[in-house]
Motif scaffolding. Structure first.
Motif, mmCIF file in Angstrom:
data_model
loop_
_atom_site.group_PDB
_atom_site.id
_atom_site.type_symbol
_atom_site.label_atom_id
_atom_site.label_comp_id
_atom_site.label_asym_id
_atom_site.label_seq_id
_atom_site.Cartn_x
_atom_site.Cartn_y
_atom_site.Cartn_z
ATOM 1 N N GLY A 171 12.525 -2.999 4.688
ATOM 2 C CA GLY A 171 12.716 -1.927 5.659
ATOM 3 C C GLY A 171 11.457 -1.720 6.472
ATOM 4 N N MET A 172 11.621 -1.422 7.779
ATOM 5 C CA MET A 172 10.424 -1.133 8.568
ATOM 6 C C MET A 172 10.672 0.094 9.432
ATOM 7 N N VAL A 173 9.646 0.945 9.504
ATOM 8 C CA VAL A 173 9.722 2.139 10.346
ATOM 9 C C VAL A 173 8.553 2.085 11.324
ATOM 10 N N PHE A 174 8.864 2.403 12.602
ATOM 11 C CA PHE A 174 7.870 2.206 13.661
ATOM 12 C C PHE A 174 7.264 3.529 14.147
ATOM 13 N N GLN A 175 6.168 3.385 14.852
ATOM 14 C CA GLN A 175 5.532 4.559 15.454
ATOM 15 C C GLN A 175 6.477 5.267 16.428
ATOM 16 N N HIS A 176 7.178 4.472 17.262
ATOM 17 C CA HIS A 176 8.040 5.070 18.282
ATOM 18 C C HIS A 176 9.517 5.039 17.898
ATOM 19 N N PHE A 177 9.810 5.138 16.632
ATOM 20 C CA PHE A 177 11.166 5.274 16.072
ATOM 21 C C PHE A 177 12.089 4.098 16.366
ATOM 22 N N ASN A 178 12.198 3.708 17.680
ATOM 23 C CA ASN A 178 13.110 2.634 18.080
ATOM 24 C C ASN A 178 14.546 2.857 17.623
ATOM 25 N N LEU A 179 15.002 4.094 17.705
ATOM 26 C CA LEU A 179 16.418 4.352 17.447
ATOM 27 C C LEU A 179 17.224 3.850 18.639
ATOM 28 N N ALA B 203 13.971 -5.682 13.076
ATOM 29 C CA ALA B 203 13.502 -5.199 11.777
ATOM 30 C C ALA B 203 14.631 -4.987 10.777
ATOM 31 N N ILE B 204 15.849 -4.707 11.273
ATOM 32 C CA ILE B 204 16.944 -4.577 10.300
ATOM 33 C C ILE B 204 17.687 -5.896 10.131
ATOM 34 N N GLU C 117 14.035 -3.901 -0.501
ATOM 35 C CA GLU C 117 13.250 -4.051 -1.723
ATOM 36 C C GLU C 117 11.872 -3.436 -1.528
ATOM 37 N N VAL C 118 11.450 -3.354 -0.263
ATOM 38 C CA VAL C 118 10.154 -2.759 0.043
ATOM 39 C C VAL C 118 10.240 -2.114 1.423
ATOM 40 N N MET C 119 9.463 -1.057 1.632
ATOM 41 C CA MET C 119 9.470 -0.382 2.935
ATOM 42 C C MET C 119 8.099 -0.507 3.592
ATOM 43 N N LEU C 120 8.116 -0.814 4.883
ATOM 44 C CA LEU C 120 6.874 -0.881 5.646
ATOM 45 C C LEU C 120 6.838 0.286 6.632
ATOM 46 N N PHE C 121 5.739 1.007 6.668
ATOM 47 C CA PHE C 121 5.606 2.141 7.587
ATOM 48 C C PHE C 121 4.442 1.867 8.535
ATOM 49 N N ASP C 122 4.739 1.765 9.828
ATOM 50 C CA ASP C 122 3.694 1.407 10.797
ATOM 51 C C ASP C 122 3.289 2.620 11.641
ATOM 52 N N GLU C 123 2.295 3.346 11.177
ATOM 53 C CA GLU C 123 1.790 4.534 11.891
ATOM 54 C C GLU C 123 2.921 5.479 12.297
ATOM 55 N N VAL C 124 3.755 5.817 11.335
ATOM 56 C CA VAL C 124 4.996 6.521 11.661
ATOM 57 C C VAL C 124 4.791 7.971 12.107
ATOM 58 N N THR C 125 3.595 8.522 11.892
ATOM 59 C CA THR C 125 3.389 9.917 12.322
ATOM 60 C C THR C 125 2.507 10.016 13.557
ATOM 61 N N LYS D 170 -4.591 -4.072 10.830
ATOM 62 C CA LYS D 170 -3.707 -3.492 9.807
ATOM 63 C C LYS D 170 -2.240 -3.541 10.216
ATOM 64 N N SER D 171 -1.940 -3.235 11.481
ATOM 65 C CA SER D 171 -0.547 -3.304 11.926
ATOM 66 C C SER D 171 -0.052 -4.743 11.947
ATOM 67 N N THR D 172 -0.913 -5.641 12.376
ATOM 68 C CA THR D 172 -0.528 -7.051 12.420
ATOM 69 C C THR D 172 -0.200 -7.560 11.010
ATOM 70 N N LEU D 173 -1.002 -7.148 10.044
ATOM 71 C CA LEU D 173 -0.734 -7.550 8.662
ATOM 72 C C LEU D 173 0.654 -7.084 8.228
ATOM 73 N N LEU D 174 0.946 -5.817 8.535
ATOM 74 C CA LEU D 174 2.247 -5.264 8.186
ATOM 75 C C LEU D 174 3.366 -6.070 8.854
ATOM 76 N N ARG D 175 3.173 -6.394 10.156
ATOM 77 C CA ARG D 175 4.197 -7.092 10.924
ATOM 78 C C ARG D 175 4.344 -8.560 10.515
ATOM 79 N N CYS D 176 3.326 -9.092 9.838
ATOM 80 C CA CYS D 176 3.442 -10.469 9.346
ATOM 81 C C CYS D 176 4.252 -10.513 8.054
ATOM 82 N N ILE D 177 4.274 -9.397 7.321
ATOM 83 C CA ILE D 177 4.988 -9.392 6.039
ATOM 84 C C ILE D 177 6.489 -9.559 6.247
#
Lengths: 222, 257, 224
Positions: free
Chosen positions: B91-99, C125-126, B167-175, B43-50
């Protein structure tokens, strides 16, 4: 760059190089052993809480780490005999300079290694009734030494390269012999290139080995 | 309805390991799609391929009707510049934030707008403040990420992605990396986004979120879409044994009667 | 045996000139060595295999060969090979710039590699390119972690510059040899310059310890 390389003369002089290489290896062997074993003693002294041991060790480390090796070698060669009346051969001057410097550097490596061992190990040793010396020898050092192996190998590489400094006081080692050949045959390009290649060939596998050791240790520590 | 994201016959393998084995998926504008599946299901790989964080081994991805990459005699070629452009639209949001720890919250949100989109400083700043407002963190704009809680960090990460006008947001196990008491605030932000009409694809283990917010749920198993449908129907009465086992595994999950 | 510092103290101006030259060589070698090291590190980390291999070879070669051999090579061999004139000064700058760049490259590399992979992911990603990510995200964080290793290496460089005396560049070491021969007071001369070097390097290394502590306190990890 239409220079005609002439390595033939070098091969004719391989014995001269061979004598130099023996001198290099002897210098390396003596200074590495003296430096790294002496460094262990000083490193442990620096780690101790007793000021009478820790302070002289600290002074030793600061002095011999912060004075350039070449200055030390020259000092032992020209100044030391005047001060003490003891003649120093080129070999002795270089051994003193390089060993003392190596002791100071490796002392810091050992100390960092000993400090990196978890406090719990000391407590475990104490709890089963071991003395300071026993805990140090049986529990702390085996772990610490394993951890400092990469740093110590790197130091060894530096020591090997440092042996060339002995040529400054005319100790017979590889660089000194290359200088001799270069002067006699007017072929500095080939001679000095040869020395560089010799060092590279000897040390490159060692450097690669340290990478492997580092990777293995970081894995086994997890 | 417009097809915003389309994935056709997507394959991805890492060495000899086939992670995705021919995925077909279409996401309409405004839809919220949740991907479920146990770890290793792909599932994560699918998201990351998009958004091409991973390059697919085979298959095609379309964004807003345009195909990504060039077909050169049956071999796909992807230009790095095109992929950067593509990622700036997704847009993509990661499990470990990556700020970015060396930048303030505001700078984090402004960074992509300035270096990637070439927006002017003032415009980027206004935009960033608006997005921080949206996730309820405007007052933290000058803080550094290290001073924030996990939940706050994740909301900043969401603001950072939103500021690019994706245009679209991807959320990868963000919680998944959050303390339990911080999960709620992030889910609330995501729910709010969904209600505002953002197109979202989410990989998550939060079945409650899937149940209440998603328009559609896909269950992935061994690199394939095993089951899919409306969340209410699918989560209450899964058709397959495999999906039933998966849902039973989330023992704490209780459906409303 | 009695100490007599008068001849040394009488030549203090010459020693100071030597000290100045020592600092000049160190400073210039740093000035060229650091950017060169960054270039080598980026090439080494490049996805182009050939570029990466060439950079790796240069780095390993200059790390495994003794600096004195390099110095002799650039002084005696390089001019014949390329038909250029090499003064002791240019030789010193060329040798130590390249030699220290090899070490700086390794510091840069481990600094860059110590940054969490998530930072690359977040930037990617950005829509940031590899170069933008390096410049804006990775290097600013990495450089901070590399500072202690940088300072340590610069101190090593300062010590290594004593070698230039062997090719007759008038650094502190060379001036000392000169005075020792003229005044026949090697004991005092060499003791004095040992003390000068000690003080100079001791101050620098204490400074680097202070900086390292500060960085540690601000919660930044460091690399060596």
């Amino acid at each position: 760059m239409d220079y005609n390389w002439d390595f033939a003369t070098l091969f004719q002089n391989w014995r001269v190089f061979w004598i130099g290489l023996q001198g290099t290896l002897l210098m390396f062997g003596v200074t590495a052993v003296l430096g790294m074993s002496g460094g262990l003693v000083i490193g442990i002294m620096r780690y101790m809480k007793t000021p009478i041991l820790a302070w002289p060790a600290r002074a030793f480390v600061e002095i011999f780490r912060n004075v350039p090796v070449l200055v030390q070698i020259i000092w032992f060669y020209y100044a030391f005999p005047i001060l003490t009346g003891v003649e120093t051969s080129p070999f002795l001057a270089a051994v003193l300079g390089i060993s003392l410097n190596t002791m100071a550097f490796s002392a810091e490596i050992y100390r960092a290694g000993i400090q990196s061992v978890e406090k719990g190990q000391w407590e475990a040793g104490k709890a089963i009734g071991m003395s300071f010396a026993q805990t140090m020898r049986r529990i702390i050092l085996p772990v610490a030494l394993k951890r400092v192996l990469p740093a110590l190998t790197n130091r060894g590489i530096e020591v090997f390269k440092m042996s060339t400094l002995a040529s400054v006081v005319a100790y017979v080692e590889t660089l000194n012999q290359a200088k001799l050949i270069a002067d006699l045959n007017y072929n500095p390009i080939e001679s000095y290139t040869a020395v560089a290649v010799i060092f590279f060939v000897v040390l490159y596998p060692v450097v690669q080995a340290t990478y492997v050791i580092e990777r293995k240790l970081s894995r086994s520590d997890q | 309805m417009t097809e915003l994201v389309k994935v056709k016959n997507l394959h991805k393998s890492f060495g000899t390991l086939d992670v995705l084995k021919g995925i077909n998926l279409t996401v309409e504008a405004g839809e919220t799609v949740v991907l479920l599946g146990s770890s290793g299901s792909g599932k994560s790989t699918l998201l990351r391929c998009i958004n091409f964080m991973e390059t697919p081994t085979e298959g095609r991805v379309y964004l807003n009707g345009e195909a990504v990459g060039d077909d050169v005699n049956g071999k796909m070629r992807y230009k790095e510049a095109d992929l950067c452009k593509l990622r700036s639209r997704i847009g993509m949001v990661f499990q470990h934030f990556n700020l970015f720890p060396h930048m303030s919250v505001l700078q984090n949100v402004m960074e992509g707008q300035i270096t990637v989109l070439g927006r002017r400083q003032e415009e980027a700043k206004d935009k960033s403040m608006a997005q921080l407002q949206r996730v309820g963190l405007a007052e933290k704009a000058s803080e550094y990420p290290s001073r924030l809680s996990g939940g706050q960090k994740q909301r900043v990460a969401i603001a950072r992605a939103l500021a690019m006008d994706p245009e679209v947001m991807l959320f990868d196990e963000v919680t998944s990396a959050l303390d339990p008491e911080l999960v709620g605030e992030v889910l609330k932000t995501m729910r709010q986004l969904a209600e505002e009409g953002m197109t979202m694809i989410c990989v998550t283990h939060e079945l409650g979120f899937a149940y209440h917010v998603a328009n559609r749920v896909l269950f992935l198993n061994q690199g394939e879409i095993h089951e899919e449908g409306q969340p209410q129907a699918l989560l209450k009465t899964p058709k397959t044994q495999r999906m039933r086992e998966f849902l039973d595994g989330h023992a704490l999950f209780k459906l409303p009667e | 045996m009695e100490w007599n510092f008068a001849p040394v103290l009488g030549s203090m101006d010459i020693l100071l000139l030597g000290l100045l030259n020592t600092l000049k060589v160190t400073g210039l070698a740093l000035l060229f060595g650091v950017p060169l090291g960054l270039g080598l590190a980026l090439s080494r980390l490049s996805q182009m295999r050939i570029l990466s291999m060439v950079a790796a070879f240069i780095i390993e070669f200059f790390r495994t060969t003794p600096p004195l051999v390099q110095l002799f090579w650039f002084f005696f061999a390089f001019p014949i090979l390329f038909g250029v004139n090499m003064t002791p000064f240019t030789t010193a700058i060329v040798t130590f710039s390249i030699q220290s760049s090899a070490f700086f490259a390794e510091i840069f590399r481990s600094g860059i590699q110590s940054i969490d992979k998530g930072q690359w992911e977040g930037s990617k990603a950005i829509g940031m390119t590899r170069n933008q990510t390096l410049r804006r995200v990775i290097l600013p964080q990495a450089v901070k972690r590399m500072i202690p290793a940088f300072m340590e290496r610069s101190i090593e460089l300062l010590k290594t510059t004593t070698l230039v005396s062997t090719i007759a560049y008038t650094d502190l070491m060379y001036q000392a040899n000169d005075i020792a021969q003229r005044t026949f007071r090697p004991l005092e001369v060499y003791t004095v310059i040992a003390v000068i070097y000690f003080l100079l390097i001791f101050v620098f290394s204490q400074l680097s310890i202070v900086v390292e502590r500060r960085l540690a306190k601000s919660g930044e990890g460091t690399v060596h």
